[in-house]
Design a protein around this motif. Structure first.
Motif, PDB file in Angstrom:
ATOM      1  N   ASN A   1       0.834  -1.208   0.000  1.00 46.57           N
ATOM      2  CA  ASN A   1       0.000   0.000   0.000  1.00 46.57           C
ATOM      3  C   ASN A   1       0.864   1.252   0.000  1.00 46.57           C
ATOM      4  OD1 ASN A   1       0.417  -0.262   3.127  1.00 46.57           O
ATOM      5  ND2 ASN A   1      -0.500   1.760   2.823  1.00 46.57           N
ATOM      6  N   ASN A   2       0.304   2.298  -0.569  1.00 47.09           N
ATOM      7  CA  ASN A   2       0.954   3.609  -0.627  1.00 47.09           C
ATOM      8  C   ASN A   2      -0.150   4.650  -0.707  1.00 47.09           C
ATOM      9  OD1 ASN A   2       2.275   6.005  -1.306  1.00 47.09           O
ATOM     10  ND2 ASN A   2       3.776   4.980  -2.618  1.00 47.09           N
ATOM     11  N   PHE A   3      -0.312   5.438   0.359  1.00 47.92           N
ATOM     12  CA  PHE A   3      -1.399   6.411   0.414  1.00 47.92           C
ATOM     13  C   PHE A   3      -1.102   7.694  -0.352  1.00 47.92           C
ATOM     14  CE2 PHE A   3      -2.885   4.489   4.685  1.00 47.92           C
ATOM     15  CZ  PHE A   3      -3.652   3.561   4.007  1.00 47.92           C
ATOM     16  N   SER A   4       0.066   7.795  -0.929  1.00 50.85           N
ATOM     17  CA  SER A   4       0.408   9.006  -1.697  1.00 50.85           C
ATOM     18  C   SER A   4       1.078   8.624  -3.017  1.00 50.85           C
ATOM     19  CB  SER A   4       1.323   9.920  -0.871  1.00 50.85           C
ATOM     20  OG  SER A   4       2.489   9.211  -0.474  1.00 50.85           O
TER      21      SER A   4
ATOM     22  N   ASP B   1      16.319 -10.130 -12.468  1.00 47.52           N
ATOM     23  CA  ASP B   1      17.207 -10.463 -11.346  1.00 47.52           C
ATOM     24  C   ASP B   1      18.016  -9.246 -10.905  1.00 47.52           C
ATOM     25  OD1 ASP B   1      16.374 -13.068 -11.347  1.00 47.52           O
ATOM     26  OD2 ASP B   1      18.059 -13.831 -12.528  1.00 47.52           O
ATOM     27  N   GLY B   2      18.042  -9.042  -9.587  1.00 45.77           N
ATOM     28  CA  GLY B   2      18.802  -7.931  -9.029  1.00 45.77           C
ATOM     29  C   GLY B   2      18.049  -6.620  -8.970  1.00 45.77           C
ATOM     30  N   HIS B   3      16.820  -6.600  -9.487  1.00 49.39           N
ATOM     31  CA  HIS B   3      16.024  -5.359  -9.517  1.00 49.39           C
ATOM     32  C   HIS B   3      14.749  -5.481  -8.684  1.00 49.39           C
ATOM     33  CE1 HIS B   3      18.294  -3.318 -12.826  1.00 49.39           C
ATOM     34  NE2 HIS B   3      18.618  -4.585 -13.095  1.00 49.39           N
ATOM     35  N   GLU B   4      14.737  -6.386  -7.708  1.00 48.67           N
ATOM     36  CA  GLU B   4      13.520  -6.637  -6.924  1.00 48.67           C
ATOM     37  C   GLU B   4      13.016  -5.383  -6.212  1.00 48.67           C
ATOM     38  OE1 GLU B   4      15.515 -10.412  -7.750  1.00 48.67           O
ATOM     39  OE2 GLU B   4      16.226  -8.519  -6.890  1.00 48.67           O
ATOM     40  N   GLN B   5      13.916  -4.537  -5.717  1.00 43.65           N
ATOM     41  CA  GLN B   5      13.493  -3.343  -4.984  1.00 43.65           C
ATOM     42  C   GLN B   5      12.706  -2.375  -5.870  1.00 43.65           C
ATOM     43  OE1 GLN B   5      13.799  -3.089  -1.766  1.00 43.65           O
ATOM     44  NE2 GLN B   5      15.147  -4.854  -1.453  1.00 43.65           N
ATOM     45  N   LYS B   6      12.891  -2.474  -7.177  1.00 43.66           N
ATOM     46  CA  LYS B   6      12.206  -1.560  -8.091  1.00 43.66           C
ATOM     47  C   LYS B   6      10.764  -1.976  -8.358  1.00 43.66           C
ATOM     48  CE  LYS B   6      16.556  -0.217 -10.218  1.00 43.66           C
ATOM     49  NZ  LYS B   6      17.509  -0.499 -11.295  1.00 43.66           N
ATOM     50  N   LEU B   7      10.386  -3.153  -7.841  1.00 44.59           N
ATOM     51  CA  LEU B   7       9.000  -3.587  -8.026  1.00 44.59           C
ATOM     52  C   LEU B   7       8.030  -2.599  -7.388  1.00 44.59           C
ATOM     53  CD1 LEU B   7       7.007  -5.797  -8.984  1.00 44.59           C
ATOM     54  CD2 LEU B   7       7.239  -6.826  -6.711  1.00 44.59           C
ATOM     55  N   THR B   8       8.428  -1.964  -6.278  1.00 44.55           N
ATOM     56  CA  THR B   8       7.524  -1.007  -5.627  1.00 44.55           C
ATOM     57  C   THR B   8       7.226   0.191  -6.524  1.00 44.55           C
ATOM     58  OG1 THR B   8       9.416   0.016  -4.506  1.00 44.55           O
ATOM     59  CG2 THR B   8       8.199  -1.672  -3.289  1.00 44.55           C
ATOM     60  N   GLN B   9       8.146   0.531  -7.397  1.00 44.29           N
ATOM     61  CA  GLN B   9       7.892   1.620  -8.346  1.00 44.29           C
ATOM     62  C   GLN B   9       6.801   1.211  -9.323  1.00 44.29           C
ATOM     63  OE1 GLN B   9      11.317   3.069 -10.514  1.00 44.29           O
ATOM     64  NE2 GLN B   9      10.077   4.393 -11.835  1.00 44.29           N
ATOM     65  N   LEU B  10       6.839  -0.040  -9.783  1.00 41.00           N
ATOM     66  CA  LEU B  10       5.785  -0.545 -10.670  1.00 41.00           C
ATOM     67  C   LEU B  10       4.450  -0.576  -9.942  1.00 41.00           C
ATOM     68  CD1 LEU B  10       4.724  -1.877 -13.254  1.00 41.00           C
ATOM     69  CD2 LEU B  10       5.599  -4.069 -12.387  1.00 41.00           C
ATOM     70  N   LEU B  11       4.446  -1.052  -8.690  1.00 40.46           N
ATOM     71  CA  LEU B  11       3.202  -1.126  -7.916  1.00 40.46           C
ATOM     72  C   LEU B  11       2.626   0.266  -7.655  1.00 40.46           C
ATOM     73  CD1 LEU B  11       4.212  -3.929  -5.380  1.00 40.46           C
ATOM     74  CD2 LEU B  11       2.550  -4.121  -7.232  1.00 40.46           C
ATOM     75  N   GLU B  12       3.492   1.226  -7.318  1.00 41.95           N
ATOM     76  CA  GLU B  12       3.009   2.595  -7.117  1.00 41.95           C
ATOM     77  C   GLU B  12       2.425   3.152  -8.408  1.00 41.95           C
ATOM     78  OE1 GLU B  12       4.565   7.088  -5.864  1.00 41.95           O
ATOM     79  OE2 GLU B  12       5.893   5.351  -5.614  1.00 41.95           O
TER      80      GLU B  12
ATOM     81  N   ILE C   1      12.159  -7.192  -0.230  1.00 36.41           N
ATOM     82  CA  ILE C   1      11.666  -5.827  -0.450  1.00 36.41           C
ATOM     83  C   ILE C   1      11.170  -5.249   0.874  1.00 36.41           C
ATOM     84  CG2 ILE C   1      10.000  -4.408  -1.699  1.00 36.41           C
ATOM     85  CD1 ILE C   1       9.970  -6.515  -3.877  1.00 36.41           C
ATOM     86  N   LYS C   2      11.597  -4.038   1.204  1.00 33.48           N
ATOM     87  CA  LYS C   2      11.263  -3.445   2.504  1.00 33.48           C
ATOM     88  C   LYS C   2      10.072  -2.494   2.436  1.00 33.48           C
ATOM     89  CE  LYS C   2      16.070  -3.799   4.048  1.00 33.48           C
ATOM     90  NZ  LYS C   2      17.282  -3.060   4.499  1.00 33.48           N
ATOM     91  N   LYS C   3       9.962  -1.694   1.389  1.00 33.08           N
ATOM     92  CA  LYS C   3       8.961  -0.629   1.349  1.00 33.08           C
ATOM     93  C   LYS C   3       7.649  -1.122   0.736  1.00 33.08           C
ATOM     94  CE  LYS C   3      12.484   2.974   1.023  1.00 33.08           C
ATOM     95  NZ  LYS C   3      13.004   4.118   0.232  1.00 33.08           N
ATOM     96  N   MET C   4       6.939  -1.967   1.505  1.00 30.94           N
ATOM     97  CA  MET C   4       5.667  -2.505   1.015  1.00 30.94           C
ATOM     98  C   MET C   4       4.461  -1.823   1.659  1.00 30.94           C
ATOM     99  SD  MET C   4       6.311  -4.731  -1.324  1.00 30.94           S
ATOM    100  CE  MET C   4       4.909  -5.841  -1.460  1.00 30.94           C
ATOM    101  N   GLY C   5       4.686  -0.904   2.606  1.00 27.42           N
ATOM    102  CA  GLY C   5       3.583  -0.139   3.165  1.00 27.42           C
ATOM    103  C   GLY C   5       3.204  -0.545   4.575  1.00 27.42           C
ATOM    104  N   THR C   6       2.389   0.303   5.201  1.00 24.28           N
ATOM    105  CA  THR C   6       2.008   0.119   6.608  1.00 24.28           C
ATOM    106  C   THR C   6       0.925  -0.925   6.818  1.00 24.28           C
ATOM    107  OG1 THR C   6       0.425   1.926   6.380  1.00 24.28           O
ATOM    108  CG2 THR C   6       2.610   2.487   7.205  1.00 24.28           C
ATOM    109  N   LEU C   7       0.172  -1.255   5.781  1.00 21.59           N
ATOM    110  CA  LEU C   7      -0.940  -2.204   5.936  1.00 21.59           C
ATOM    111  C   LEU C   7      -0.512  -3.651   5.694  1.00 21.59           C
ATOM    112  CD1 LEU C   7      -3.880  -0.337   4.160  1.00 21.59           C
ATOM    113  CD2 LEU C   7      -3.254  -0.345   6.577  1.00 21.59           C
ATOM    114  N   LYS C   8       0.765  -3.869   5.480  1.00 22.80           N
ATOM    115  CA  LYS C   8       1.246  -5.206   5.117  1.00 22.80           C
ATOM    116  C   LYS C   8       0.815  -6.260   6.134  1.00 22.80           C
ATOM    117  CE  LYS C   8       5.487  -7.755   4.066  1.00 22.80           C
ATOM    118  NZ  LYS C   8       6.963  -7.677   3.952  1.00 22.80           N
ATOM    119  N   LYS C   9       0.928  -5.921   7.433  1.00 24.64           N
ATOM    120  CA  LYS C   9       0.601  -6.908   8.459  1.00 24.64           C
ATOM    121  C   LYS C   9      -0.902  -7.102   8.605  1.00 24.64           C
ATOM    122  CE  LYS C   9       4.807  -6.413  11.190  1.00 24.64           C
ATOM    123  NZ  LYS C   9       5.399  -6.108  12.525  1.00 24.64           N
TER     124      LYS C   9
END
Length: 365
Positions: free
Chosen positions: A170-173, A281-292, A320-328
């Motif tokens: 999730n990303n509220f902005s 491979d090696g670009h997993e952290q950039k998935l959050t950019q696609l999701l946003e 991946i670390k930046k998946m949002g506050t609602l993850k849990k």
């Protein structure tokens, strides 16, 4: 009580009413209703409805989606995916016809008996189009922590084969991401097909037709390279319960704040159900950019996807670390793939047990 089983090619009005009333999820956990069930029914392909009728009215139904899979050039595996199972509450007007002994039967035993009637004659489900010599299974996704549901399927010959997890973002902005584009507007169609084959061809119950690349498939492109891709399905639920104190806060208090109500409205909980994910491979952290980027395009802030717990891609995404506050809060407990296998080869059975299963968002929502 004279019950009749009838196979329908389309969902009748009783079936639609049943499915609109069905509560999904686990008591004490996340519970919800599908908001767009009528639209979803109208889009189902190769799906029949086995209806349990009483006095001309449908009181229960299972929806069966027929699929044929091929694994490693084995002979085809014919399947029926149990998409919905719903039974109306026990008929109150029947009580006056029951003996004292019958009245003492626990309600859950009667429910079990009604569910069992669906599976008494599997030939009615299988039909004549599948040769008797072919491998054939029925399968369903069940929350194994929901004891009632697990007991119902297990008592009818289904066994747990695999487990899978729900992952939330999730990303509220959300902001527009210029490097996120529709696949149909790009030159990467063949490359995406190759990535999908590489990622999922070793999964069971995977077929390219489950992912329609012509609609709602998005990619992340950087410096002339395909970085990631994902298929999205806009979805809406009516949330009835969320677990824990934080869940109660989200459900009862957060929607009263206008800003959050746009993002987390339990009465109209909008999100993107995702599948067919690929990441270089090696670009997993950039998935959050696609999701946003895709959340921005569909004016939502939440995305969810599902993976077999042994999926290699799930292991990569766990970094991946930046998946949002609602993850849990939006983290369902692992659910199970249940299979009722009739007349399948030991080779096919071993494949289904040992390989990670492809989990289609289309089937979950």
């Amino acid at each position: 009580m004279a019950l009749e089983l009838k196979l329908e090619q389309k969902a009748n009005e009783d079936v639609r009413a049943l499915l609109n009333q069905t509560i999904l999820g686990t008591p004490g956990g996340i519970q919800y209703k599908l908001s767009n069930i009528d639209d979803k029914i109208d889009t189902l392909e190769d799906t029949q409805f086995l209806c349990l009728n009483l006095r001309g009215r449908t009181i229960g139904t299972i929806a069966l989606s027929r699929r044929i899979f091929e694994h490693d050039n084995f002979h085809p595996l014919a399947t029926d995916y149990i998409r919905y199972l719903s039974i109306k509450g026990l008929m109150r007007d029947e009580s006056k016809h029951k003996s004292k002994k019958q009245k003492s039967i626990p309600k859950n035993n009667k429910t079990k008996a009604l569910v069992a009637s669906f599976f008494e004659d599997s030939s009615k489900i299988k039909g004549d189009s599948i040769p008797s010599s072919s491998d054939y299974i029925m399968y369903a996704f069940v929350d194994s922590h929901n004891e009632r549901s697990a007991n119902l399927v297990e008592s009818n010959g289904f066994k747990p084969y695999r487990k899978f997890k729900t992952i939330a973002y999730n990303n509220f902005s959300c902001k527009k991401q210029t490097q996120v584009k529709r696949l149909e507007d790009s030159v990467y169609k063949e490359q995406v097909k190759q990535y999908l084959y590489k990622e999922y061809s070793e999964h069971s119950l995977y077929h390219p037709n489950l992912i329609n690349l012509k609609e709602d498939y998005w990619i992340l492109e950087k410096n002339g390279q395909l970085i990631a891709g994902i298929k999205v399905r806009p979805t809406s639920w009516k949330i009835l319960n969320l677990p824990g104190m934080y869940g109660k806060f989200l459900l009862n208090y957060l929607p009263k704040i206008n800003f959050f109500k746009r993002h987390m409205n339990p009465k109209d909980f909008r999100f993107l159900a995702c599948e067919g994910m690929i990441v270089r491979d090696g670009h997993e952290q950039k998935l959050t950019q696609l999701l946003e980027g895709v959340c921005y395009e569909y004016k939502t802030s939440i995305a969810m996807f599902w993976f077999d717990t042994k999926s290699p891609l799930l292991h990569r995404l766990s970094k991946i670390k930046k998946m949002g506050t609602l993850k849990k809060v939006l983290s369902f407990k692992p659910a199970s793939l249940y299979i009722r296998a009739e007349n399948i080869s030991s080779k096919t059975d071993h494949l289904l047990q040992e390989r990670p299963t492809y989990i289609s968002a289309y089937d979950i929502v």
